[in-house]
Scaffold this active site. Structure first.
Site, PDB file in Angstrom:
ATOM      1  N   ASP A   1       0.769  -1.090   0.099  1.00  0.00           N
ATOM      2  CA  ASP A   1      -0.063   0.132  -0.130  1.00  0.00           C
ATOM      3  C   ASP A   1       0.909   1.289  -0.038  1.00  0.00           C
ATOM      4  OD1 ASP A   1      -2.230   1.882   0.114  1.00  0.00           O
ATOM      5  OD2 ASP A   1      -3.333   0.845   1.801  1.00  0.00           O
TER       6      ASP A   1
HETATM    7  C1  BGC Z   1      -5.193   3.194   0.105  1.00  0.00           C
HETATM    8  C2  BGC Z   1      -5.055   2.122  -0.977  1.00  0.00           C
HETATM    9  C3  BGC Z   1      -5.176   2.824  -2.359  1.00  0.00           C
HETATM   10  C4  BGC Z   1      -3.552   3.519  -2.465  1.00  0.00           C
HETATM   11  C5  BGC Z   1      -3.475   4.175  -3.694  1.00  0.00           C
HETATM   12  C6  BGC Z   1      -3.609   4.132   0.093  1.00  0.00           C
HETATM   13  O1  BGC Z   1      -3.859   5.110   0.865  1.00  0.00           O
HETATM   14  O2  BGC Z   1      -5.013   2.534   1.421  1.00  0.00           O
HETATM   15  O3  BGC Z   1      -6.393   1.395  -0.908  1.00  0.00           O
HETATM   16  O4  BGC Z   1      -5.238   1.881  -3.208  1.00  0.00           O
HETATM   17  O5  BGC Z   1      -3.782   4.507  -1.551  1.00  0.00           O
HETATM   18  O6  BGC Z   1      -4.135   5.389  -3.897  1.00  0.00           O
END
Ligand code: BGC
Length: 745
Positions: free
Chosen positions: A282
């Site tokens: 993530d």
């Molecule tokens: C979130 C993810 C997301 C990623 C990219 C993160 O903060 O937890 O779910 O896909 O950002 O935007």
């Protein structure tokens, strides 16, 4: 000379029949820097980071250099075709090996056409609908050059304080599994090589929804049984449907952050489940190992994250900065690096990027997809849950009544939900627009805001009261704004903001009949005039066609058919709240709800205000008792459970017949009820239908004391019911046949 992947692939394919290409030749030619580049994903600087915290950013010129040097595997969340086209051109034509980029995005519930938020769509209890909306989203997003979506989010969410409840399918494992698989099928289609398919990502691995206190990013500590029984099965379902990417979660589990958890990523995911796709970190979650206090510095965080099994680093740049040195020192074996690179190259190959890197990038930006509006309206209609309809207040007539639409959600804004990064140019249909369009005489509608979302409006209450007095019926649009749910949007109190509650009380005091239209991304604790209104519709964030869909239900063009995918507790203090909880040793006796020394609160009943699975239609559906084909289920046999449902009402309705079981005695405590099946049936007035479910022992298993799947013989209760809170059970015996070993008792 640039590498020609196509020719190599053809050779590999000819010699190794169905075996996936090994990419050995290509990998052998790559420098460590280029290998690490394939594991480094960034937001394009020209687009900036949307929907995420800002990070240290290179300049546009530096990022172009990175592309030329093969230091980037792809971009995410970059708006528009032009930047993707240019980046792909550089990667393919100007980098030494010409490895194509992969463009990723958070395509969570639609792209240009915005479908209901995932939690809302789960309320349709129709996974096929979710498959269709995911398919449509993939068609739109791939036309914008994206071939990888960071969806579906398959985290089970049992604590409504957690703002990201809005992104998943609710509290239930069985329902969550169906939606996880359906969304993967929708995004990925039948073959990832097709131009309109997207690589789907099951996220966030794992147990992100179990954050303590419902606080986003918070620590998680749960038993391996609960992890395996509740939080992991939706991932298994997503991967079982072909999902080829997994995203780590921000949280730790019992002290080990997911990015640094080899047991989770290697032992379970790749070992036990045989997952051969890619694991992406993530956003900056590798770097966050430092703040978690398990890594001393960025180098340490890189080592931990990579060796745990995280293939791709998102946005932190950690792999790019530190993996080469870690390989040089031998702390990261080259063979591990090659394995991760191979997984990424295989995904790119499966997506057809080596064959046609510019495919989908050469068109013009398209912001409107009229052909998806009907699906958006259908999905929105079917996501609406009618909690209450006293005195058959709904449906309303389209003519004759004066209607006051009151509340902060009557007009524009807060329609799409918190994860809409790419909305089309056409504005979404507001409640006001939808209701007006449905009325025979649109001038019979008055619209008053009455209150802000969390602050009163000067003169708002008196304007609202005057409008209510002048009307025959009030539509009260209250709830949460988009900024109140989603990532980093945890709330300690899941009731309505005080300003809106005051508005509801003032409007109700006029004595006019009130239909509450809730806008929400989580279960809410409803109070006072909102709870007591004669009619209550949960309308979530419904997307592009919100107003039309709500009007379709309000005026009876369609019967509401949604069912709650999350329990609505009575009090905020009851959360985390979910129906499938284990019994205690001191359950509250139904006949003596006030007895002392029982597992109950002093100031509230334990039961939900509206249980999981609840929802009404415009029919009047009656259930016969569950009828079992046998009272004994042989070890290798099947048992049929039949429910007869009858619509005694005068209108068409759609019923969601739900099958629940309870294991009465087992070696570990078992939930008081667990969903094991559901079926939608359309019932015209007066119609009856028999709905039959089939159970085998495989539906009755759980994780035993030894941490392994087991099935134990014995007595089970079974319900066929309209919700987790209703119905009377029948029972059967699962019979042990002597030649089968079962888990220890
Ligand atoms: C979130 C993810 C997301 C990623 C990219 C993160 O903060 O937890 O779910 O896909 O950002 O935007």
């Amino acid at each position: 000379m640039r590498f020609k992947p196509l020719a190599t692939l053809a050779l590999v394919a000819a010699s190794a029949a169905a075996a996936p290409p090994s990419f050995d030749t290509l990998i052998a030619r790559m420098t460590v820097e280029e290998k690490v580049g394939q594991l480094s994903l960034f937001a394009p600087v020209s687009a900036g980071t949307v929907g995420n915290p800002a990070t240290r950013q290179p300049s546009a010129a530096e990022q172009r250099d990175d592309l030329r040097a093969g230091r980037i595997t792809g971009f995410f969340n970059g708006q528009g075709l032009a930047i993707k086209r240019e980046a792909q051109r550089i990667a393919v034509n100007e980098s030494r090996l010409g490895i194509p980029l992969l463009f990723a995005a958070d395509v969570i519930h639609g792209f240009r056409t915005v479908f209901p938020v995932p939690l809302a769509e789960a309320a349709s209890w129709d996974p096929a609908l979710a498959e269709r909306t995911a398919r449509a989203a993939a068609v739109e997003a791939t036309a914008d050059g994206f071939r990888w979506t960071f969806a579906p989010m398959v985290d089970i969410a049992r604590d409504a304080r957690w703002g990201r409840s809005v992104e998943g399918s609710g509290e239930d494992v069985f329902l969550g599994r169906q939606f996880a698989a359906a969304r993967v099928r929708g995004f990925q289609g039948t073959d990832l090589a097709h131009a309109d398919t997207m690589l789907a990502t099951a996220k966030h691995f794992a147990a992100y929804g179990a954050a303590e206190g419902g606080l986003d990013y918070n620590t998680v500590d749960l038993s391996e049984r609960q992890l395996r029984e509740v939080y992991l099965p939706p991932f298994q379902a997503a991967l079982g449907a072909g999902g080829a990417a997994v995203m780590t979660s921000f949280n730790d589990i019992a002290g080990v952050p997911s990015n640094a958890n080899p047991w989770l990523l290697d032992t379970v995911l790749r070992g036990e489940w045989g997952f051969d796709g890619v694991v992406v970190s993530d956003y900056t979650a590798d770097e966050e190992l430092i703040a978690h206090g398990v890594a001393a510095d960025a180098r340490d965080a890189t080592r931990l994250s990579f060796l745990a099994g995280t293939d791709i680093s998102m946005q932190s740049g950690l792999y790019r900065d530190h993996l080469p040195a870690l390989v040089a020192s031998g702390e990261v074996p080259m063979v591990r690096l090659d394995d991760a690179v191979r997984r990424v190259l295989r995904i790119k190959q499966r997506l057809g990027l080596f064959d046609a890197p510019m495919r989908g990038l050469d068109g013009a930006d398209r912001t409107d997809w009229p052909e998806h509006r009907a699906l958006a309206r259908e999905a929105a209609q079917r996501s609406i849950v009618m909690l209450k309809n006293d005195g058959a207040l709904l449906p309303l007539p389209k003519a004759g009544q004066r209607i006051a639409l009151i509340g902060p959600f009557a007009g524009a804004g807060d329609l799409l939900g918190p994860w809409t990064l790419f909305p089309g140019a056409r504005p979404p249909v507001t409640l006001e627009d939808g209701v007006r369009a449905a009325l025979t005489d649109p001038s019979r509608l008055t619209v008053v805001r009455g209150s802000g979302i969390d602050t009163p409006l000067r003169g708002g209450l008196s304007a609202a009261v005057a409008a209510a007095r002048a009307a025959d019926v009030v539509l009260l649009a209250v709830g949460e704004g988009e900024a109140m749910s989603g990532e980093a949007r945890s709330r300690t109190d899941i009731s309505l903001p005080a300003a809106q509650q005051a508005l509801a009380e003032a409007v109700a005091a006029t004595g006019k009949p009130v239909v509450v239209l809730l806008r929400n991304g989580r279960a809410l604790a409803l109070k006072g005039a909102v709870r007591d209104a004669p009619a209550l519709l949960v309308t979530w964030f419904l997307g592009s066609e919100t107003g039309h869909a709500v009007a379709d239900v309000l005026f009876g063009d369609t019967s509401p058919s949604g069912r709650l995918p999350v329990s609505f507790p009575r009090e905020p203090g009851q959360v985390p709240y979910y129906y499938a909880h284990p019994p205690t040793g001191r359950p509250v006796p139904a006949s003596q709800p006030d007895s002392f020394y029982k597992a109950r609160y002093l100031d509230s009943p334990n039961e939900a205000l509206y249980p999981f699975g609840h929802g009404l239609g415009y029919g009047d559906v009656h259930y016969g008792p569950p009828v079992l084909s046998h009272t004994r289920l042989p070890w290798n046999g099947t048992l049929r459970v039949t429910a007869r449902v009858t619509n005694r009402g005068t209108r068409d309705t759609t019923e969601v017949v739900q099958l629940y079981v309870r294991d009465r005695v087992a070696s570990v405590t078992r939930p008081v009820r667990e969903l094991k099946g559901f079926r939608q049936v359309h019932l015209p007035p007066g119609a009856s239908e028999s709905v039959t479910f089939t159970l085998t022992r495989h539906d009755l298993g759980f994780v035993g004391r030894d941490g392994r799947p087991t099935v134990e013989p014995g007595d089970f209760d079974v319900w066929t019911a309209p919700s987790a809170g209703e119905g009377a059970p029948a029972s059967f015996l699962l019979e042990l046949s002597t030649q089968h070993h079962v888990g220890q008792r």
